[in-house]
Structures are given as structure tokens and as C-alpha cells.
Design a protein around this motif. Sequence first.
Motif, short mmCIF file in Angstrom:
data_model
loop_
_atom_site.label_atom_id
_atom_site.label_comp_id
_atom_site.label_asym_id
_atom_site.label_seq_id
_atom_site.Cartn_x
_atom_site.Cartn_y
_atom_site.Cartn_z
N ARG A 2 13.10 -4.31 -15.34
CA ARG A 2 12.12 -3.38 -13.54
C ARG A 2 12.37 -2.15 -13.98
N GLU A 3 12.72 -1.60 -14.71
CA GLU A 3 12.24 -0.01 -14.85
C GLU A 3 10.87 0.64 -15.37
N ALA A 4 9.97 -0.40 -15.34
CA ALA A 4 8.79 -0.07 -15.45
C ALA A 4 8.64 -0.07 -14.37
N ALA A 5 9.21 -1.19 -13.71
CA ALA A 5 8.38 -1.93 -12.37
C ALA A 5 8.42 -0.58 -10.49
N LYS A 6 9.65 -0.11 -11.34
CA LYS A 6 10.61 1.16 -10.60
C LYS A 6 9.43 2.22 -9.65
N ALA A 7 9.37 2.60 -11.14
CA ALA A 7 8.51 4.20 -10.97
C ALA A 7 7.32 3.31 -9.48
N GLU A 8 6.34 2.38 -10.23
CA GLU A 8 5.24 1.48 -9.09
C GLU A 8 5.81 0.99 -7.56
N LYS A 9 7.05 0.82 -7.58
CA LYS A 9 7.80 0.34 -6.43
C LYS A 9 7.92 1.51 -5.38
N LYS A 11 7.13 4.91 -6.07
CA LYS A 11 5.27 4.89 -5.34
C LYS A 11 5.05 4.23 -3.88
N CYS A 12 4.57 3.29 -4.15
CA CYS A 12 4.84 2.60 -2.89
C CYS A 12 5.71 2.51 -1.92
N ARG A 13 6.84 3.01 -1.66
CA ARG A 13 7.78 3.55 -0.78
C ARG A 13 7.61 4.64 -0.10
N GLU A 14 7.36 5.63 -0.98
CA GLU A 14 6.78 6.82 -0.25
C GLU A 14 5.56 6.19 0.65
N ASP A 15 4.11 6.10 -0.39
CA ASP A 15 3.33 5.86 1.01
C ASP A 15 2.80 5.29 2.49
N MET A 16 4.36 4.23 1.87
CA MET A 16 4.50 3.29 3.17
C MET A 16 5.58 4.61 4.12
N ARG A 17 6.20 5.14 3.85
CA ARG A 17 6.72 6.25 5.28
C ARG A 17 5.77 6.98 4.91
N ALA A 18 4.90 7.57 3.65
CA ALA A 18 3.73 8.29 4.92
C ALA A 18 3.01 7.78 6.07
N ALA A 19 2.65 6.84 5.25
CA ALA A 19 1.92 6.20 6.30
C ALA A 19 3.08 5.59 7.93
N ARG A 20 4.31 5.26 7.65
CA ARG A 20 4.93 4.98 8.65
C ARG A 20 5.08 6.18 10.07
N LYS A 21 5.48 7.59 9.75
CA LYS A 21 5.93 8.76 9.89
C LYS A 21 4.06 8.79 10.45
N GLU A 45 -0.79 -1.78 5.48
CA GLU A 45 -1.31 -2.70 4.20
C GLU A 45 -0.68 -1.89 3.42
N LYS A 46 -0.06 -0.80 3.55
CA LYS A 46 1.38 -0.17 2.25
C LYS A 46 1.96 -0.36 2.85
N LYS A 47 2.42 -1.91 2.93
CA LYS A 47 3.96 -2.13 3.64
C LYS A 47 3.59 -3.71 2.60
N GLN A 48 2.50 -3.84 3.19
CA GLN A 48 1.86 -5.29 1.94
C GLN A 48 1.65 -5.29 0.81
N GLN A 49 1.47 -4.10 0.30
CA GLN A 49 1.51 -3.17 -0.87
C GLN A 49 2.48 -3.42 -2.16
N LEU A 50 3.74 -2.76 -0.77
CA LEU A 50 4.92 -3.35 -1.44
C LEU A 50 5.39 -4.30 -1.91
N SER A 51 4.97 -4.65 -0.78
CA SER A 51 5.87 -6.70 -0.56
C SER A 51 4.82 -7.12 -2.27
N LYS A 52 4.07 -6.90 -2.42
CA LYS A 52 3.30 -7.79 -3.77
C LYS A 52 3.78 -7.00 -5.14
N ALA A 53 4.10 -5.21 -5.27
CA ALA A 53 4.69 -5.45 -6.08
C ALA A 53 6.12 -5.82 -6.38
#
Length: 83
Positions: A2-9, A11-21, A45-53
Motif C-alpha cells: 500500500r505504501e508503494a501505491a500511495k505515492a502513485e494514487k 499523484k493521481c488525486r492531485e492530477d484529478m483535482r487540477a483537471a476538475r479545477k 481520464e484522471k478520474k479513471q486513472q485513479l480508479s484504475k490505480a
Amino acid sequence: MREAAKAEKQKCREDMRAARKAFKESLRSNASKEAVTAAYQSMLEKKQQLSKARLDTLLSARDVLTEEQRAKLFSHGSKGSEE
């Protein structure tokens, strides 16, 4: 795991927030329909990437856990796997 995936998720959340904004800002502005649609597609697309992660993390965990551990993990729902 989970720690390894935490950084990736994260980043995905930050990207999604920026895209939403960006999408919301395009709606408020005089942006063309095409620009608004592109911003919307980017947000989706960002939301889908987060779901995939999230799914990838669950599948990786499932592969290494015993049946009992899986039952415990999945009895808490997906939220329990993100904490």
C-alpha cells in the motif's frame, strides 16, 4: 504494498483535482464548447486513472493475501484498503 501505491494514487488525486479545477474554470469562463469538452474529458481520464490505480492495488493485495485476510480486507469495502 500500500505504501508503494500511495505515492502513485496521491499523484493521481492531485492530477484529478487540477483537471476538475480546470474544467470548472472553463465552465465559468468564455471558453469554447470544444475547450470545455476537452477539459471535461481530461477530468474523466484522471478520474479513471485513479480508479484504475485503486483496482491495481486491490488486485495486487488479493494475490498475496490468504482467504481469511482477503475476507477481512474486503469486508471493510474499498475504503478499508485505502487507509
